[in-house]
Scaffold this active site. Structure first.
Site, short mmCIF file in Angstrom:
data_model
loop_
_atom_site.label_atom_id
_atom_site.label_comp_id
_atom_site.label_asym_id
_atom_site.label_seq_id
_atom_site.Cartn_x
_atom_site.Cartn_y
_atom_site.Cartn_z
N GLU A 1 56.38 66.47 11.75
CA GLU A 1 57.10 67.71 12.02
C GLU A 1 58.60 67.45 12.16
O GLU A 1 59.42 68.22 11.68
CB GLU A 1 56.55 68.40 13.27
CG GLU A 1 55.05 68.71 13.23
CD GLU A 1 54.60 69.44 11.97
OE1 GLU A 1 55.35 70.30 11.48
OE2 GLU A 1 53.49 69.14 11.47
N GLY B 1 47.50 71.83 12.47
CA GLY B 1 47.79 70.72 13.38
C GLY B 1 49.06 70.97 14.17
O GLY B 1 49.09 70.83 15.39
N ALA B 2 50.10 71.40 13.45
CA ALA B 2 51.39 71.65 14.08
C ALA B 2 52.25 72.43 13.11
O ALA B 2 51.91 72.55 11.94
CB ALA B 2 52.07 70.33 14.43
ZN ZN Z 1 54.23 69.60 7.19
#
Ligand code: ZN
Length: 864
Positions: free
Chosen positions: A316, A279-280
């Site tokens: 994040e 995802g990131a």
């Molecule tokens: Zn993470």
């Protein structure tokens, strides 16, 4: 891939997987020249190292790299040239020098080259089409867990923290981004290139280093703690960055305040990469995302699509402190890193948009984790990790969702401020350093003076969770615990947890709340007078299931909406559904519960109800399914009619979301012809004027038209997927293609998974959706088997096991036998444990079919 034989006992020599501790890196200077046409790069590196004991050898990590030269300059200026040996199996480079290196400071100098691969790890290439339809290439990095070694030789272990100074030599018209601010950008005359020099990073681990090169457009910065925060995208998409930047700034501010510690980087860039495996990624100061997780049109996207962006960005950002500033010592600690960021993500989003009631919707995530954790093939949250590859098996729902859920349970038990004080102490104590899980409990104990470690050890080192049985005797409430399992084989019955109890009771003295700790078999709580009703797990933060004695259950359901909050109703439905799947109560008991929820307006409760109907749909034979569709129509029609197709003035956003979800379910799972016809009309209006349909209803229209549509819709959605203006639209139309039922169209969707028209970051998930198409699951399964090797070649390693989750829909004894047979001879990369879990889920569904299908059929006939 996880080695299951090593669980529970540390018999393997962990040291043999780690680099020798004789040499430590302190500061890397890395200079890279990527070639975006030849897909290669050249590198030079100077590493300031400390030699701790005399050694003729320096051993560090390198993979898919050619090292051309290695030399060491000692403190007295003497240069010594090393011979180079590459150990491909262990991904190491070993440099041997004629004389042992003396203890003290040295400089290691290397030249090397490598490839910009297309496997979405290491230093890799990503491609996209620009506004004129021209193919463009950019280069990006993804290093966690152990792929920094594919970009530059390094001590690729989280405990080897060092300072990094990066220089990139790139064509003049391109943009370079790395972890820190740019110090200077200098054209290199006559070459068409420029040299971009970045500032020193803080002391950090290799897996957090990042560099990105390509044509990028950035937003104007916003400032948090005087540090600029920008969103970057490939040309033409910058305008979709505003929303991500907003939540980026809000969550960064929130964390800086919550942690009581300023953001540790010197700037923060959020960068959308067209090809991205996860995802990131929380690279300090240069967070990379897949486009759907960062770029969004806030006026066109549904609420849940916006929430996804808010969640991922917050997650994040939370890592900038928890993970980047303070880092796990070895990969066994990965869970805490991810669990904590997930917990903080919800906390920050809840603070940003309290209306979204993010902790209530977190129940859906907790429930997903409890499904896996109710399997015999579950695992403890933390387990010994020897080979770093074993950490790949940790990126799952147990690490993220169960981990976050147990942290939330602890936080609620201790109190928010007490918990936070422990976190602050932990960050202060361990900044720029590495930790073990116990360091966090120690910090929380030190600041709270409560035995957090003993409590958490029962949740972190033991797999599974308890089922609490609750009964009342006079003034006493008696709560006992026993492990919950879908498939009971009588094992592990002696397992006990330290269970925080959140109790709400109604007695003659009114409604009262209290907490308690169940540590043994049973806990007896004496009230001031006999209870009218009791709620165990009040507020819904406990990671356990509850089964009430029948009299207590009757009194709760008698006045459901006044007695229980949304999250408590969620747990009641969810726990009963789990009990029915486990055979602890008849499935008909669960079905009896559903009509009580006809007036339910919480979308999370409906998520469980609709999910359970979906599962039953897979369990039933084709001839039995129409009766279930009738039940779904009966259940949904009243509330759908009440909500209508358009929002009321001043309507709550969550109600708008609920409308979309219920309409979608009624038009597909319920196969409601009236809703399907109306959806076609509304979709035609939407095409004329996108404003004509509420943004939360649009995904329902698309899914209904795919489910009930033919060639015309298929052509249209294929075009829409390829020409989409936003990442959300692109994925919406792409995944809708998996729901078309006509055989010829289904074949075309199958081909899309391997013919190169779909990005490999999406293909495995498209294949998963295809397998979940109940009507065509046999064909999908045959296709998967026939193309298994090709998929393994094309798809990112981490995605194969996620694709295989689709097998849980193959609910017949014969298909199950085929599945077991196939995976016995086709092991799954990076996911042995998770694969066992998929197989056990399938076993549970088949067992449920054999036990319940006839009962459910009879029940549905009576109810019709
Ligand atoms: Zn993470």
């Amino acid at each position: 891939m996880a080695d299951t034989r090593s669980y529970g006992s540390i018999t393997v020599d962990e040291q043999s997987y780690k680099l020798p501790a004789t040499v430590r890196p302190e500061r890397y200077q890395i200079r890279l020249t990527p070639d975006l046409t030849a897909f290669t790069f050249a590198g030079e590196e100077i590493v300031a190292v400390q030699v701790l004991e005399p050694t003729p050898e320096i051993s560090l990590n390198a993979a898919e790299l050619q090292v051309h030269s290695a030399s060491v300059i000692s403190q007295n200026g003497r240069t010594s040239t090393g011979t180079i040996a590459l150990d491909e199996i262990n991904e190491r480079a070993i440099f041997t020098f004629p004389e042992p290196l003396a203890p003290g400071s040295h400089q290691l100098r290397l030249t090397f080259s490598g490839i910009l691969n297309d496997k979405l790890h290491g230093f890799y290439r990503s491609t996209y089409k620009d506004a004129n339809g021209q193919d463009k290439v950019l280069a990006s990095t993804q290093f966690e867990s152990t792929d920094a070694r594919r970009a530059f030789p390094c001590w690729d272990e989280p405990a080897h923290k060092a300072v990094f100074q990066t220089t990139l030599v790139i064509p003049q018209h391109l943009t370079a981004i790395s972890n820190t601010a740019i110090v200077r950008e200098t054209p290199l005359p006559g070459t068409g290139t420029k040299e971009v020099v970045f500032a020193d990073t803080i002391k950090m681990s290799t897996y957090l280093v990042a560099f990105i090169v390509g044509e990028f457009e950035g937003t104007e910065p916003v400032y948090v703690d005087q540090k600029p925060l920008r969103v970057w995208a490939v040309p033409g998409k910058r305008h979709l960055g505003k929303y991500g930047q907003e939540i980026g700034a809000a969550s960064l501010r929130f964390f800086s305040n919550y942690y009581n510690y300023p953001y540790p980087g010197d700037k923060l860039d959020l960068i959308a990469i067209p090809d991205f495996a996860s995802g990131a990624m929380e690279n300090l100061g240069a967070i990379t995302f897949r486009e759907t997780a960062l770029l969004v049109d806030e006026h066109a996207a549904s609420r849940s699509e916006l929430e996804r962006v808010a969640d991922v960005v917050s997650h994040e950002n939370a890592h900038m402190w928890f993970g980047d500033l303070v880092t796990m010592r070895w990969w066994n600690g990965l869970w805490l890193n991810e669990a904590f960021a997930t917990f903080m993500e919800i906390l920050a989003v809840d603070d940003w948009k309290p209306d979204w009631q993010r902790w209530t919707s977190f129940s859906v995530s907790r429930a997903a984790a409890m499904v896996v954790d109710g399997l015999k093939s579950t695992r403890p949250i933390e387990f010994p990790v020897h080979r770093p590859e074993e950490a790949a098996g940790m990126f799952d729902v147990l690490t993220y969702q169960k981990g976050a859920a147990v942290l939330r349970m602890l936080e609620q038990y201790l109190g928010g401020e007490t918990f936070r004080a422990g976190i602050n102490l932990y960050l202060q104590k361990h900044q720029f350093d590495n930790t073990e899980t116990t360091d966090l409990w120690d910090a929380i104990e030190e600041s709270s003076r409560q035995p957090a470690r003993a409590l958490m050890d029962t949740w972190v080192f033991q797999p599974g969770y308890p089922l609490l049985s609750v009964r009342a005797e006079g003034r006493d409430v008696i709560i006992s615990q026993q492990i919950f399992r879908y498939l009971q084989d009588g094992s592990d019955l002696d397992r006990r947890w330290q269970v925080p109890i959140f109790l709400r009771t109604n007695t003659a003295n009114g409604v009262q709340s209290q907490t308690a700790l169940l540590t043994g078999d049973e806990l007896r709580i004496t009230l001031s007078s006999p209870p009218e009703w009791v709620v165990v797990n009040a507020g819904g933060h406990g990671c356990y299931r509850v089964r009430y004695a029948q009299d207590l259950l009757n009194r709760l359901t008698a006045n459901l909406f006044n007695t229980l909050s949304a999250v408590e109703r969620f747990n009641l439905v969810n726990d009963t559904w789990a009990a029915a799947q486990a055979g602890l109560v008849p499935m008909t008991t669960y079905l009896d519960l559903l009509p009580l929820f006809r007036d339910e307006t919480d979308h999370n409760v409906w998520t469980i109800i609709l999910g359970s109907c979906h599962s039953l749909y897979n369990v039933l034979d084709a001839a039995q399914r129409p009766a279930l569709q009738t039940l779904v129509r009966k259940l949904l029609t009243p509330i759908v009619q009440k909500l209508g197709w358009s929002p009321q003035a001043g309507e709550h956003e969550l109600i708008s979301q609920l409308r979309g979800e219920l309409l979608g379910a009624l038009g597909t799972l319920g196969d409601d012809k009236t809703v399907q016809a109306e959806a076609r009309t509304r979709y035609a209006q939407y095409k004329q004027n996108p404003e004509a349909v509420d943004r939360n209803v649009v995904p329902a229209l698309v899914s209904i038209l795919a489910f009930s549509g033919g060639a015309a819709e298929y052509e249209e959605f294929t075009t829409n997927f390829k020409t989409a203006k936003t990442p959300q639209e692109e994925t919406r139309y792409l995944f809708a293609l998996a729901a078309f039922r006509p055989a010829d169209l289904f074949e075309r969707t199958l081909q899309l998974t391997i013919n190169g028209e779909v990005r490999t970051q999406n293909s495995p998930y498209l294949m998963r959706s295809i397998l979940l198409n109940t009507e065509r699951r046999e064909r999908a399964w045959a296709f998967l088997k026939a193309n298994w090797d090709e998929m393994g070649r094309q798809y990112p390693d981490n995605s194969i096991v996620r694709m295989c989750e689709g097998i849980v829909s193959l609910v017949t004894p014969q298909l199950e036998a085929e599945v077991i047979d196939f995976f016995a001879s086709h092991p799954v990369k990076q996911g042995e444990k998770t694969m066992q879990q998929h197989l056990e889920k399938l076993r549970i569904a088949v067992a449920c079919k054999q036990r319940e299908a006839a009962n459910v059929e009879a029940y549905l006939r009576r109810a019709a």
